[in-house]
Write a protein that holds these residues in place. Structure first.
Motif, short mmCIF file in Angstrom:
data_model
loop_
_atom_site.label_atom_id
_atom_site.label_comp_id
_atom_site.label_asym_id
_atom_site.label_seq_id
_atom_site.Cartn_x
_atom_site.Cartn_y
_atom_site.Cartn_z
N ALA A 155 0.83 -1.21 0.00
CA ALA A 155 0.00 0.00 0.00
C ALA A 155 0.86 1.26 0.00
O ALA A 155 0.81 2.06 0.93
N PRO A 156 1.67 1.47 -1.05
CA PRO A 156 2.51 2.68 -1.11
C PRO A 156 1.64 3.92 -1.26
O PRO A 156 0.60 3.90 -1.90
N TYR A 157 2.11 5.02 -0.67
CA TYR A 157 1.34 6.26 -0.72
C TYR A 157 2.28 7.46 -0.88
O TYR A 157 2.36 8.05 -1.94
N GLY A 158 3.03 7.81 0.16
CA GLY A 158 3.91 8.96 0.08
C GLY A 158 5.17 8.65 -0.72
O GLY A 158 5.73 7.56 -0.64
N LEU A 159 5.64 9.65 -1.50
CA LEU A 159 6.83 9.51 -2.35
C LEU A 159 7.72 10.73 -2.16
O LEU A 159 7.22 11.86 -2.02
N LEU A 161 11.97 12.18 -3.36
CA LEU A 161 13.28 11.95 -3.94
C LEU A 161 14.27 12.90 -3.31
O LEU A 161 14.05 14.12 -3.29
N ILE A 162 15.36 12.35 -2.76
CA ILE A 162 16.45 13.15 -2.23
C ILE A 162 17.73 12.70 -2.93
O ILE A 162 18.16 11.55 -2.76
N ASP A 163 18.30 13.58 -3.74
CA ASP A 163 19.50 13.26 -4.53
C ASP A 163 19.25 12.00 -5.36
O ASP A 163 18.35 12.00 -6.19
N ASP A 164 19.98 10.93 -5.10
CA ASP A 164 19.82 9.71 -5.90
C ASP A 164 19.13 8.60 -5.12
O ASP A 164 19.37 7.41 -5.36
N THR A 165 18.25 8.99 -4.20
CA THR A 165 17.52 8.00 -3.40
C THR A 165 16.03 8.30 -3.46
O THR A 165 15.60 9.43 -3.20
N LEU A 166 15.24 7.29 -3.84
CA LEU A 166 13.80 7.40 -3.90
C LEU A 166 13.20 6.77 -2.64
O LEU A 166 13.47 5.59 -2.34
N TYR A 167 12.40 7.53 -1.92
CA TYR A 167 11.77 7.06 -0.69
C TYR A 167 10.29 6.79 -0.95
O TYR A 167 9.61 7.59 -1.62
N VAL A 168 9.81 5.69 -0.38
CA VAL A 168 8.41 5.29 -0.52
C VAL A 168 7.86 4.98 0.86
O VAL A 168 8.44 4.19 1.61
N ALA A 169 6.72 5.60 1.19
CA ALA A 169 6.06 5.33 2.47
C ALA A 169 4.97 4.30 2.24
O ALA A 169 3.88 4.61 1.74
N ASN A 170 5.30 3.02 2.54
CA ASN A 170 4.27 1.98 2.57
C ASN A 170 3.40 2.18 3.80
O ASN A 170 3.71 2.98 4.69
N GLN A 171 2.34 1.39 3.91
CA GLN A 171 1.47 1.55 5.07
C GLN A 171 2.11 1.05 6.36
O GLN A 171 1.64 1.39 7.45
N THR A 205 -2.98 5.44 5.19
CA THR A 205 -2.11 6.19 4.28
C THR A 205 -0.99 6.86 5.06
O THR A 205 -1.19 7.42 6.13
N LYS A 206 0.20 6.82 4.50
CA LYS A 206 1.37 7.47 5.10
C LYS A 206 1.87 8.53 4.10
O LYS A 206 2.65 8.25 3.19
N ALA A 207 1.36 9.75 4.27
CA ALA A 207 1.78 10.85 3.42
C ALA A 207 3.23 11.21 3.71
O ALA A 207 3.72 11.00 4.83
N MET A 208 3.92 11.79 2.74
CA MET A 208 5.33 12.09 2.95
C MET A 208 5.81 13.18 2.01
O MET A 208 5.35 13.30 0.87
N THR A 209 6.78 13.96 2.50
CA THR A 209 7.54 14.86 1.64
C THR A 209 8.94 15.00 2.22
O THR A 209 9.17 14.71 3.41
N ALA A 210 9.87 15.42 1.38
CA ALA A 210 11.22 15.72 1.84
C ALA A 210 11.30 17.16 2.31
O ALA A 210 10.66 18.05 1.73
#
Length: 451
Positions: A155-159, A161-171, A205-210
């Motif tokens: 259940a991915p939700y929040g996305l 990107l920091i430099d060359d790393t992609l972060y995904v917030a699953n539930q 849902t796990k919202a996210m931002t950098a």
């Protein structure tokens, strides 16, 4: 005999739901409450059930959502699997998080009924639990190339990107992938950064931002109930925003008392973190307003003890006067039950009327006899703060006969001049642009794709 009993029980449950739905639909709601910094709040209104209305899903057919004069809207991806949030990558590719989570057991008969109603208004498609990548190959805005970037997620939700790393917030966890610009598929399974609260997962849902400096991630963790019906113990680490060190996974509560923070954005001029929050139910059709607010470090926003500052919710036992006294008001009411699930800040490329402010995706109500939401609105800003009434930007998701053709979730602003909208009912990604937009073949050339 056992089969007859089961059929009788099923029939009884169906009749009970039908009767309750009929009762809850009796009478219309008063006009929606005002939006803005100082909304007029009515007295709480409690009953056996809130007013409810199922906006039955319907196909778009030859229709599309409606946008203001001087703008156009086009579908750039269809037949997805419950698209929730999107992330614009540096080369112009778009990542789409697709999935469904939750599954918290119902506590009361009214929870069973509410769950039934919500299910009738949603997509029948199973969530994809994946990330899909969309690519505009030749800069014409049509995103001809679609492919699965990563799958077997939870259940991915929040996305982010920091430099060359992609972060995904699953539930249930924050994970990360290595990312090279132009990459079309993940090079391997994700690495877990840190577990996220997942017991019960009423709000999954796990919202996210950098953050603006790239050192921290901000993750929204919704409550495990409407208003502590499951007890306070299961609300530990819920209804708050975590600040997470992107490298190590160390985390701390950044702000608390936000019932369900569903999307984040960083203001482009002030670097201030903002969020949209879905507030509590069952206090009437015009309580409590969902809201847009800056997120102040260390602040308490009221849930569960109070709402819109220090308005006490008497349903919460035991009360906590000290917490109520410390509660601060949010910045801007969006209206009760609109279900704001997306937010992003605009830029001058979107035209003069929509150059400075925030776009907000409103998923739409289920607990009013007269539906609200089902649109994308624009909240004007001045000097880093909301300044004026919201303006409808994309409408038509709710048809004239009350059927839901779509439900907006995430919104993402492309700095080249476009708003990307995830619609998790029609399983479509929409793209809105000023109608005078020229092809941008040379504006953002794509890097060679790497697997």
């Amino acid at each position: 005999m056992q089969n007859k009993t089961m059929r009788a029980n099923t029939l009884g449950a169906t009749l009970s739901v039908s009767v309750v739905l009929a009762l809850s639909a009796c009478g219309g709601d008063p006009p929606p409450t005002a939006s803005g910094a100082n909304p007029d709040l009515p007295e709480p209104k409690r009953g056996l059930l809130p007013n409810m209305n199922i906006s039955t899903p319907a196909a778009w057919g030859d229709d599309q959502p409606t946008v203001p004069d001087g703008y156009r809207i086009e579908p750039i991806a269809t037949d997805l699997k419950i698209p929730r949030q999107t992330l614009l990558l540096p080369n112009g590719d778009i990542l789409v998080a697709e999935g469904s989570g939750g599954g918290a057991p119902a506590l009361r008969p009214k929870d069973v009924i509410a769950g039934y109603i919500k299910k009738q208004g949603g997509s029948s498609v199973k969530g994809g639990n994946r990330l899909t990548l969309l690519r505009d190959v030749n800069g014409d805005g049509r995103y001809e190339q679609h492919g699965v970037f990563a799958q077997n997620l939870n259940a991915p939700y929040g996305l982010a990107l920091i430099d060359d790393t992609l972060y995904v917030a699953n539930q249930d966890a924050l994970v990360r992938f290595d990312y090279n610009e132009g990459q079309t598929q993940a090079s391997g399974p994700p690495e877990k950064v840190v577990d996220l609260p997942a017991v019960v997962n009423h709000h999954w849902t796990k919202a996210m931002t950098a953050g603006p400096d790239g050192d921290f991630l901000y993750v929204g963790i919704g409550s495990n109930s409407n208003i502590t019906e499951r007890g306070l113990n299961v609300e530990e680490d819920r209804a708050m925003v975590w600040q997470i060190d992107a490298e190590s996974g160390r985390h701390k509560p950044y702000a608390t008392g936000l019932r369900n923070p569903t999307a984040f954005a960083i203001h482009p001029d002030t670097d201030q973190l903002w969020t949209v929050v879905n507030e509590r139910d069952e206090l009437g059709p015009n309580l409590v307003p969902d809201y847009l607010t800056s997120v102040q470090e260390g602040a308490f926003y009221g849930w569960p003890y109070s709402y819109w500052g220090q308005n006490v919710d008497t349903r919460v036992k035991p009360p906590n006067p000290d917490k109520v006294e410390s509660a601060i008001k949010p910045d801007y009411a969006l209206g009760s039950h609109v279900a704001a699930l997306g937010v992003d800040f605009s830029n001058p490329e979107m035209g003069d009327q929509f150059a400075e402010g925030a776009f907000v995706g409103q998923h739409g109500s289920w607990n009013r006899s007269d539906p609200v939401g089902f649109k994308v609105v624009f909240v004007p800003f001045r000097n880093g703060q909301p300044a004026g009434e919201p303006v409808d930007f994309v409408t038509g998701f709710l048809s004239d006969d009350g059927k839901a053709r779509g439900r907006p979730v995430g919104v993402t602003v492309d700095p080249e001049g476009a708003v990307i909208i995830a619609d998790d009912l029609s399983n479509t990604i929409w793209r809105v642009t000023p109608s005078g937009e020229a092809p941008k073949d040379q504006a953002r050339p794509h890097q060679g794709a790497t697997p």
